[in-house]
Design an enzyme around this catalytic site. Structure first.
Site: not given
Ligand code: ITT
Length: 195
Positions: A70, A153
Site C-alpha cells: 500500500d 508521478d
C-alpha cells in the site's frame, strides 16, 4: 526452482515496477494469473493495516506465499494528506487526473510543497507476516509534466532530481523510488530464507 510469490494487487503499474526489480530468484504471480478476480478491500486508516488486509485476504484464499503493498503520498502542508486515501483523494472514481487537479488546488498559495511517497509491503510466508517500508522524499511541482508512470508521478519531483517521476524511464524512477526501496528490503529478507 524459482520461489513463487503472489503479488496481491490489481494495479498493473505496480506489477511492472516490481517485476523490473525483483531479480531472477523469485517469480511474481499476479492475481489475474492466479485466477483471482476480487477487488481487495482497503478499509483501514493506515498503509500498514491496508497492506496487511490485502495480503491476508489473498493468503486465506490461496495458502501460498504472497505479498501486497500500500502506498500513500504524504504532503507536509496538507498534514500528511492524501496519505492512505491517495487512490481515492478526489472520489471513488480513483481518477489519476482528478486526484492531481485536487492536489494542485489544495496546494495553491502554500509555500511548503515538500512531500514523500511511502510504501508499505506486507509479506506472508508460511502464514507469518512481516512488513517492509520504503520512503522517497521530494516535492510537488506547481504544474504537471511527463507521460510515464502513474498516479501522482506527473507532479512529484524526488529530492536529488530535476525531473518528475513521469518524465523518467522506469530504471530512472527506480533510482529514487519508495517502491524500489521497500522491494529491496523484501528481496534481502527473502534471500535469508530457505524457501
Ligand atoms: P492495489 O491496492 O490493488 O495494490 P491501488 O492502485 O489501489 O492498487 P494503493 O491503494 O496503494 O494502490 O493506491 C495508492 C495510490 O497512490 C495510487 O492509486 C496512485 O494514485 C498513488 N501512487 C501509488 N504509488 C505511486 C507511484 O509510484 N507514483 C505515483 N503515484 C502513486
Amino acid at each position: 526452482m524459482k520461489t513463487q510469490l503472489i503479488f496481491a494487487t490489481n494495479n498493473e503499474h505496480k506489477i511492472a515496477e516490481i517485476r523490473s526489480v525483483i531479480g531472477n530468484d523469485f517469480s511474481i504471480i499476479t492475481l489475474q494469473e492466479a485466477g483471482i478476480t476480487i477487488d481487495i478491500p482497503e478499509p483501514h486508516e493506515t498503509l500498514e493495516a491496508n497492506a496487511s488486509e490485502k495480503s491476508r485476504t489473498i493468503y486465506q484464499m490461496t495458502n501460498q506465499h504472497c505479498f501486497s503493498e500500500d502506498t500513500g503520498l504524504e504532503v507536509t502542508s496538507l498534514k500528511g494528506a492524501p496519505g492512505v486515501k491517495s487512490a481515492r483523494y478526489a472520489g471513488e472514481g480513483r481518477d489519476f487526473q482528478q486526484n492531481i487537479d485536487l492536489l494542485l488546488k489544495n496546494l495553491e498559495g502554500k509555500s511548503d510543497r515538500t512531500a514523500r511517497f511511502r510504501t508499505v509491503i506486507s509479506l506472508i510466508l508460511d502464514g507469518r507476516e512481516i512488513l517492509f517500508e520504503g520512503i522517497c522524499e521530494g516535492r510537488i511541482a506547481t504544474d504537471q509534466k511527463g507521460l510515464q508512470g502513474f498516479g501522482y508521478d506527473p507532479v512529484f519531483i524526488p529530492d536529488g532530481a530535476t525531473k518528475r517521476f513521469a518524465e523518467m524511464t522506469m530504471d530512472e524512477k527506480n533510482k529514487y523510488s519508495h517502491r524500489k526501496k521497500a522491494v529491496d528490503k523484501l528481496i534481502q529478507y527473502l534471500q535469508t530464507k530457505d524457501l
